[in-house]
Design a protein around this motif. Structure first.
Motif, PDB file in Angstrom:
ATOM      1  N   UNK A   6      13.105 -69.407  -0.677  1.00  0.00           N
ATOM      2  CA  UNK A   6      13.824 -69.570  -1.938  1.00  0.00           C
ATOM      3  C   UNK A   6      14.919 -68.515  -2.063  1.00  0.00           C
ATOM      4  N   UNK A   7      14.595 -67.270  -1.689  1.00  0.00           N
ATOM      5  CA  UNK A   7      15.593 -66.195  -1.718  1.00  0.00           C
ATOM      6  C   UNK A   7      16.729 -66.515  -0.749  1.00  0.00           C
ATOM      7  N   UNK A   8      16.380 -66.988   0.434  1.00  0.00           N
ATOM      8  CA  UNK A   8      17.399 -67.351   1.428  1.00  0.00           C
ATOM      9  C   UNK A   8      18.252 -68.513   0.939  1.00  0.00           C
ATOM     10  N   UNK A   9      17.630 -69.454   0.246  1.00  0.00           N
ATOM     11  CA  UNK A   9      18.387 -70.575  -0.315  1.00  0.00           C
ATOM     12  C   UNK A   9      19.378 -70.114  -1.371  1.00  0.00           C
ATOM     13  N   UNK A  10      18.955 -69.164  -2.210  1.00  0.00           N
ATOM     14  CA  UNK A  10      19.862 -68.604  -3.222  1.00  0.00           C
ATOM     15  C   UNK A  10      21.010 -67.871  -2.555  1.00  0.00           C
ATOM     16  N   UNK A  11      20.686 -67.099  -1.543  1.00  0.00           N
ATOM     17  CA  UNK A  11      21.716 -66.390  -0.777  1.00  0.00           C
ATOM     18  C   UNK A  11      22.683 -67.389  -0.145  1.00  0.00           C
ATOM     19  N   UNK A  12      22.144 -68.478   0.387  1.00  0.00           N
ATOM     20  CA  UNK A  12      22.981 -69.530   0.952  1.00  0.00           C
ATOM     21  C   UNK A  12      23.909 -70.154  -0.074  1.00  0.00           C
ATOM     22  N   UNK A  13      23.407 -70.309  -1.306  1.00  0.00           N
ATOM     23  CA  UNK A  13      24.254 -70.862  -2.373  1.00  0.00           C
ATOM     24  C   UNK A  13      25.419 -69.934  -2.691  1.00  0.00           C
ATOM     25  N   UNK A  14      25.167 -68.634  -2.715  1.00  0.00           N
ATOM     26  CA  UNK A  14      26.244 -67.657  -2.955  1.00  0.00           C
ATOM     27  C   UNK A  14      27.288 -67.760  -1.849  1.00  0.00           C
ATOM     28  N   UNK A  15      26.827 -67.859  -0.613  1.00  0.00           N
ATOM     29  CA  UNK A  15      27.761 -67.985   0.507  1.00  0.00           C
ATOM     30  C   UNK A  15      28.528 -69.300   0.445  1.00  0.00           C
ATOM     31  N   UNK A  16      27.893 -70.350  -0.060  1.00  0.00           N
ATOM     32  CA  UNK A  16      28.589 -71.633  -0.234  1.00  0.00           C
ATOM     33  C   UNK A  16      29.731 -71.502  -1.223  1.00  0.00           C
ATOM     34  N   UNK A  17      29.499 -70.778  -2.295  1.00  0.00           N
ATOM     35  CA  UNK A  17      30.540 -70.579  -3.299  1.00  0.00           C
ATOM     36  C   UNK A  17      31.721 -69.827  -2.686  1.00  0.00           C
ATOM     37  N   UNK A  18      31.429 -68.809  -1.894  1.00  0.00           N
ATOM     38  CA  UNK A  18      32.497 -68.061  -1.218  1.00  0.00           C
ATOM     39  C   UNK A  18      33.302 -68.985  -0.312  1.00  0.00           C
ATOM     40  N   UNK A  19      32.607 -69.821   0.445  1.00  0.00           N
ATOM     41  CA  UNK A  19      33.291 -70.741   1.357  1.00  0.00           C
ATOM     42  C   UNK A  19      34.117 -71.769   0.581  1.00  0.00           C
ATOM     43  N   UNK A  20      33.606 -72.242  -0.537  1.00  0.00           N
ATOM     44  CA  UNK A  20      34.347 -73.226  -1.346  1.00  0.00           C
ATOM     45  C   UNK A  20      35.606 -72.592  -1.923  1.00  0.00           C
ATOM     46  N   UNK A  21      35.486 -71.361  -2.399  1.00  0.00           N
ATOM     47  CA  UNK A  21      36.667 -70.660  -2.926  1.00  0.00           C
ATOM     48  C   UNK A  21      37.706 -70.482  -1.827  1.00  0.00           C
ATOM     49  N   UNK A  22      37.254 -70.087  -0.640  1.00  0.00           N
ATOM     50  CA  UNK A  22      38.180 -69.924   0.486  1.00  0.00           C
ATOM     51  C   UNK A  22      38.860 -71.248   0.822  1.00  0.00           C
ATOM     52  N   UNK A  23      38.098 -72.335   0.792  1.00  0.00           N
ATOM     53  CA  UNK A  23      38.675 -73.655   1.074  1.00  0.00           C
ATOM     54  C   UNK A  23      39.710 -74.035   0.026  1.00  0.00           C
ATOM     55  N   UNK A  24      39.399 -73.792  -1.242  1.00  0.00           N
ATOM     56  CA  UNK A  24      40.347 -74.117  -2.311  1.00  0.00           C
ATOM     57  C   UNK A  24      41.626 -73.299  -2.189  1.00  0.00           C
ATOM     58  N   UNK A  48      50.739 -69.508   6.876  1.00  0.00           N
ATOM     59  CA  UNK A  48      49.884 -69.794   8.033  1.00  0.00           C
ATOM     60  C   UNK A  48      48.842 -68.692   8.188  1.00  0.00           C
ATOM     61  N   UNK A  49      49.246 -67.449   7.980  1.00  0.00           N
ATOM     62  CA  UNK A  49      48.301 -66.338   8.090  1.00  0.00           C
ATOM     63  C   UNK A  49      47.246 -66.390   6.990  1.00  0.00           C
ATOM     64  N   UNK A  50      47.656 -66.749   5.790  1.00  0.00           N
ATOM     65  CA  UNK A  50      46.693 -66.879   4.691  1.00  0.00           C
ATOM     66  C   UNK A  50      45.681 -67.974   5.022  1.00  0.00           C
ATOM     67  N   UNK A  51      46.163 -69.066   5.576  1.00  0.00           N
ATOM     68  CA  UNK A  51      45.275 -70.161   5.958  1.00  0.00           C
ATOM     69  C   UNK A  51      44.286 -69.704   7.023  1.00  0.00           C
ATOM     70  N   UNK A  52      44.752 -68.949   7.998  1.00  0.00           N
ATOM     71  CA  UNK A  52      43.851 -68.418   9.034  1.00  0.00           C
ATOM     72  C   UNK A  52      42.792 -67.517   8.422  1.00  0.00           C
ATOM     73  N   UNK A  53      43.204 -66.651   7.519  1.00  0.00           N
ATOM     74  CA  UNK A  53      42.249 -65.743   6.872  1.00  0.00           C
ATOM     75  C   UNK A  53      41.195 -66.524   6.102  1.00  0.00           C
ATOM     76  N   UNK A  54      41.608 -67.558   5.404  1.00  0.00           N
ATOM     77  CA  UNK A  54      40.669 -68.337   4.601  1.00  0.00           C
ATOM     78  C   UNK A  54      39.721 -69.146   5.490  1.00  0.00           C
ATOM     79  N   UNK A  55      40.193 -69.573   6.651  1.00  0.00           N
ATOM     80  CA  UNK A  55      39.307 -70.284   7.575  1.00  0.00           C
ATOM     81  C   UNK A  55      38.175 -69.365   8.034  1.00  0.00           C
ATOM     82  N   UNK A  56      38.495 -68.108   8.277  1.00  0.00           N
ATOM     83  CA  UNK A  56      37.463 -67.149   8.660  1.00  0.00           C
ATOM     84  C   UNK A  56      36.501 -66.926   7.500  1.00  0.00           C
ATOM     85  N   UNK A  57      37.025 -66.882   6.287  1.00  0.00           N
ATOM     86  CA  UNK A  57      36.179 -66.671   5.106  1.00  0.00           C
ATOM     87  C   UNK A  57      35.247 -67.853   4.845  1.00  0.00           C
ATOM     88  N   UNK A  58      35.475 -68.962   5.507  1.00  0.00           N
ATOM     89  CA  UNK A  58      34.595 -70.113   5.361  1.00  0.00           C
ATOM     90  C   UNK A  58      33.396 -70.048   6.312  1.00  0.00           C
TER      91      UNK A  58
END
Length: 172
Positions: A6-24, A48-58
């Protein structure tokens, strides 16, 4: 074990939010760059550089997908095996995944240190690029740790495989 998952799932949800923000951010910058370039002939500097940075953040999305069971799963052959056979296939898959993720984590930290000592920056924006290597390395480290946790949970969850086998026998 369930509390840890459950803790890992919550942690995964936080990481999902980070990835979604990076994608947006990535999508927004790309759309704005295209519009500004085509209509006003004034593209965004470093888009292009911003896009590369955000891809890594995903990259932390791998961890989220692992804990939320959103990864690709094809069980044409494995689902027909008994518990020991399924655990054997899972163990091989998880061990190989752990090895690759660990190697990527290690190599990411090695490359991060090279970038940090050389003071490498992105050419247009002059932003240091070592933090993005760190993000990738840390996310691969968490992914490797998550793979171990999932493997242990598979061995601990004796009902997971038995339920599939019993359900299939009842349908036959």
């Amino acid at each position: 074990m369930k509390k840890m998952m459950k803790v890992c799932g919550t942690f995964g949800n936080v990481l999902s939010v980070i990835a979604i923000i990076a994608l947006l951010v990535m999508v927004g910058v790309t759309i704005a760059d295209v519009i500004l370039r085509e209509i006003f002939s004034s593209p965004i500097t470093g888009a292009v550089e911003i896009t590369r940075m955000m891809m890594v953040c995903m990259s932390p999305a791998f961890v989220a997908a692992l804990f939320e069971n959103r990864h690709v799963n094809v069980g044409l052959f494995v689902d027909k095996l008994n518990r020991k056979g399924q655990l054997a296939f899972d163990t091989i898959g998880y061990v190989l995944t752990f090895a690759v993720a660990s190697l990527m984590c290690y190599q990411g930290f090695v490359e991060m240190m090279k970038q940090f000592t050389r003071k490498q920056v992105y050419s247009m924006l002059k932003i240091p690029n070592w933090p993005f290597y760190a993000i990738c390395a840390v996310s691969m480290g968490f992914f490797a740790l998550g793979v171990v946790i999932k493997l242990v949970s598979h061995y601990a969850d004796k009902e997971k495989y038995a339920a599939k086998a019993e359900g299939e026998e009842g349908q036959a």
